[in-house]
Design an enzyme around this catalytic site. Structure first.
Site, PDB file in Angstrom:
ATOM      1  N   SER A   1       0.831  -1.213   0.000  1.00 27.32           N
ATOM      2  CA  SER A   1       0.000   0.000   0.000  1.00 27.32           C
ATOM      3  C   SER A   1       0.860   1.255   0.000  1.00 27.32           C
ATOM      4  O   SER A   1       1.978   1.254   0.533  1.00 27.32           O
ATOM      5  CB  SER A   1      -0.865  -0.027   1.265  1.00 27.32           C
ATOM      6  OG  SER A   1      -1.375   1.256   1.537  1.00 27.32           O
TER       7      SER A   1
ATOM      8  N   TYR B   1      -1.996  -0.506  10.102  1.00 23.66           N
ATOM      9  CA  TYR B   1      -2.229  -1.045   8.753  1.00 23.66           C
ATOM     10  C   TYR B   1      -0.947  -0.933   7.925  1.00 23.66           C
ATOM     11  O   TYR B   1      -0.483  -1.911   7.326  1.00 23.66           O
ATOM     12  CB  TYR B   1      -3.370  -0.273   8.083  1.00 23.66           C
ATOM     13  CG  TYR B   1      -3.529  -0.567   6.613  1.00 23.66           C
ATOM     14  CD1 TYR B   1      -3.911  -1.827   6.173  1.00 23.66           C
ATOM     15  CD2 TYR B   1      -3.291   0.422   5.652  1.00 23.66           C
ATOM     16  CE1 TYR B   1      -4.048  -2.108   4.815  1.00 23.66           C
ATOM     17  CE2 TYR B   1      -3.441   0.152   4.299  1.00 23.66           C
ATOM     18  CZ  TYR B   1      -3.815  -1.108   3.886  1.00 23.66           C
ATOM     19  OH  TYR B   1      -3.949  -1.381   2.543  1.00 23.66           O
TER      20      TYR B   1
HETATM   21  N1  LIG Z   1      -8.373  -0.392  -2.677  1.00 34.43           N
HETATM   22  C1  LIG Z   1      -7.322   0.372  -2.405  1.00 34.43           C
HETATM   23  O1  LIG Z   1      -7.312   1.584  -2.682  1.00 34.43           O
HETATM   24  C2  LIG Z   1      -6.088  -0.216  -1.765  1.00 34.43           C
HETATM   25  C3  LIG Z   1      -5.024   0.655  -1.485  1.00 34.43           C
HETATM   26  C4  LIG Z   1      -3.880   0.127  -0.902  1.00 34.43           C
HETATM   27  C5  LIG Z   1      -3.776  -1.225  -0.637  1.00 34.43           C
HETATM   28  N2  LIG Z   1      -4.845  -2.040  -0.904  1.00 34.43           N
HETATM   29  C6  LIG Z   1      -4.688  -3.479  -0.590  1.00 34.43           C
HETATM   30  O2  LIG Z   1      -5.119  -4.213  -1.727  1.00 34.43           O
HETATM   31  C7  LIG Z   1      -5.739  -5.440  -1.313  1.00 34.43           C
HETATM   32  C8  LIG Z   1      -7.132  -5.538  -1.898  1.00 34.43           C
HETATM   33  O3  LIG Z   1      -7.887  -4.410  -1.454  1.00 34.43           O
HETATM   34  P1  LIG Z   1      -9.418  -4.200  -1.773  1.00 34.43           P
HETATM   35  O4  LIG Z   1      -9.640  -2.751  -1.904  1.00 34.43           O
HETATM   36  O5  LIG Z   1      -9.830  -5.128  -2.846  1.00 34.43           O
HETATM   37  O6  LIG Z   1     -10.033  -4.664  -0.381  1.00 34.43           O
HETATM   38  P2  LIG Z   1     -11.307  -5.581  -0.063  1.00 34.43           P
HETATM   39  O7  LIG Z   1     -11.530  -5.466   1.417  1.00 34.43           O
HETATM   40  O8  LIG Z   1     -12.429  -5.223  -0.966  1.00 34.43           O
HETATM   41  O9  LIG Z   1     -10.808  -7.036  -0.429  1.00 34.43           O
HETATM   42  C9  LIG Z   1     -10.086  -7.858   0.461  1.00 34.43           C
HETATM   43  C10 LIG Z   1     -10.778  -9.202   0.514  1.00 34.43           C
HETATM   44  O10 LIG Z   1     -10.002 -10.057   1.347  1.00 34.43           O
HETATM   45  C11 LIG Z   1     -10.871 -10.832   2.131  1.00 34.43           C
HETATM   46  N3  LIG Z   1     -10.135 -11.214   3.350  1.00 34.43           N
HETATM   47  C12 LIG Z   1      -9.750 -10.410   4.369  1.00 34.43           C
HETATM   48  N4  LIG Z   1      -9.125 -11.116   5.309  1.00 34.43           N
HETATM   49  C13 LIG Z   1      -9.096 -12.406   4.871  1.00 34.43           C
HETATM   50  C14 LIG Z   1      -8.594 -13.619   5.419  1.00 34.43           C
HETATM   51  N5  LIG Z   1      -8.005 -13.675   6.619  1.00 34.43           N
HETATM   52  N6  LIG Z   1      -8.739 -14.757   4.696  1.00 34.43           N
HETATM   53  C15 LIG Z   1      -9.359 -14.751   3.484  1.00 34.43           C
HETATM   54  N7  LIG Z   1      -9.866 -13.633   2.935  1.00 34.43           N
HETATM   55  C16 LIG Z   1      -9.726 -12.470   3.623  1.00 34.43           C
HETATM   56  C17 LIG Z   1     -12.060  -9.946   2.416  1.00 34.43           C
HETATM   57  O11 LIG Z   1     -13.239 -10.699   2.675  1.00 34.43           O
HETATM   58  C18 LIG Z   1     -12.176  -9.123   1.132  1.00 34.43           C
HETATM   59  O12 LIG Z   1     -13.147  -9.652   0.253  1.00 34.43           O
HETATM   60  C19 LIG Z   1      -5.695  -5.419   0.213  1.00 34.43           C
HETATM   61  O13 LIG Z   1      -4.546  -6.118   0.611  1.00 34.43           O
HETATM   62  C20 LIG Z   1      -5.554  -3.949   0.542  1.00 34.43           C
HETATM   63  O14 LIG Z   1      -4.917  -3.760   1.790  1.00 34.43           O
HETATM   64  C21 LIG Z   1      -5.989  -1.564  -1.471  1.00 34.43           C
END
Ligand SMILES: NC(=O)c1ccc[n+]([C@@H]2O[C@H](COP(=O)([O-])OP(=O)(O)OC[C@H]3O[C@@H](n4cnc5c(N)ncnc54)[C@H](O)[C@@H]3O)[C@@H](O)[C@H]2O)c1
Length: 341
Positions: free
Chosen positions: A133, A158
């Protein structure tokens, strides 16, 4: 033997878009997600419904509701499908929630990720891509953020878990020769987005004539990055596994003999935008002026995020960014349709 790609977090925002792209391209995909209730589960279920309806060519799509904490179940899947590539997107996301529920971050992002690394090791996975991130840049004031900048000052748990993931991946790439690519996402937005993120929160409030809370008196900017651009970049990175990078390993005693196949890239629109300008574009698209409440900055928030993608461009070639105007149009079109506004 068929080639499989495992995508964790498949029911999440980015995971869903990635699976859709991969399945539609005829690739064999295994999706994993625990479908937790951090936000509305029905959104995750609807995403999965869409994935389940994509016509398959000769390829396979299978989804498993599994928690990353459950190493034995992960191992069974990896033993059966023998994936060569894994994209780990499952995590507890969100900066602010990490002040409220820190253990959720240790559980999924540290313990869960350590299980992913272990099963990758045991099952001889060759190529691991994992979500990091832009929040790793923490209190850094030098912008745009570059992968060469220090990430020693996280300002949320985080961010600390994401930096830890990078270190853990580095170790596994060194010890077991797994090619690892860390994806430092900058604020990703678009259709099927996350309800806890600013574009969704603002849109919901504007449509219901409720006021929106604007932190640091609006003095913030973000590298808002459209989801399709992110998926295009991940696709290119899947097809170009990390190789040793002497630049990245420059602090080793002899960088020219660096052996770690580990690369970390910023994935963020290089044109960042002021938060108030972003809100203005939402207002224009919705045809409604927002009611604003200005507040102080929140603990854990970074004031400006801005992405330097020169190393990524060097690695995968030119990157096309969707303009924020176009991205917001697509996002609002989806939002109105999905929430029937
Ligand atoms: N969307 C953004 O702007 C953004 C920015 C920086 C980093 N990220 C990172 O990108 C990744 C995806 O983000 P996103 O926006 O799709 O988030 P999201 O929350 O929509 O997707 C994450 C998914 O992981 C699943 N999950 C969480 N913990 C779990 C576990 N222990 N076992 C199995 N499944 C689990 C959740 O149910 C969820 O569906 C994450 O790692 C997030 O930290 C996203």
């Amino acid at each position: 033997m068929r080639n499989f790609i495992v995508v964790t977090g498949a029911a999440g925002f980015i995971g869903f878009h990635l699976c859709r792209r991969l399945i539609s391209s005829g690739i064999n995909v295994i999706g994993i997600d625990n479908i937790n209730n951090y936000y509305d589960i029905s959104l995750k279920e609807r995403r999965l419904e869409i994935l389940n309806k994509i016509p398959l060519e000769k390829n396979t799509w299978k989804f498993f509701k599994i928690d990353l904490a459950n190493k034995d179940s992960l191992l069974k899947i990896f033993e059966k499908y023998v994936p060569k590539t894994v994209v780990n997107l499952a995590a507890q996301a969100g900066v602010r929630y990490s002040l409220e529920n820190p253990s959720a971050y240790i559980y999924s992002n540290i313990f869960g990720f350590s299980n992913i690394l272990e099963v990758c090791k045991i099952s001889d996975v060759e190529n691991l891509l994992y979500a990091s991130s832009s929040s790793v840049y923490g209190g850094n004031t030098k912008v745009p953020f570059s992968e060469n900048d220090s990430v020693n000052h996280p300002i949320s748990l985080y961010a600390a878990t994401k930096i830890s993931n990078e270190l853990m991946a580095h170790t596994y790439s060194h010890l077991y020769g797994i090619a690892c690519t860390g994806l430092r996402f900058f604020t990703v937005y678009g259709p099927w987005g996350r309800p806890d993120m600013a574009p969704m929160i603002f849109t919901k409030a504007i449509l219901s004539r409720k006021s929106i809370r604007i932190f640091n008196n609006g003095n913030m900017s973000r590298s808002f990055t459209y989801i399709n651009d992110i998926i295009e970049i991940i696709w290119k990175l899947i097809n170009k596994p990390a190789t040793p990078d002497s630049e990245f390993n420059r602090d080793l005693p002899n960088p020219s003999t660096s052996w770690n196949s580990h690369r970390i890239f910023n994935l963020g629109n290089e044109n960042s935008i002021n938060l108030l300008d972003f809100i203005h574009l939402l207002e224009e698209e919705l045809g409604i002026e927002s009611l604003k409440e200005y507040e102080d900055i929140q603990a854990g928030d970074v004031i400006n995020t801005s992405s330097d993608c020169s190393s990524l461009r060097k690695w995968i070639g030119p990157i096309d960014y969707t303009s924020v105007n176009k991205g917001i149009k697509e996002f609002i079109k989806w939002y109105k349709d999905y929430y029937k506004n």
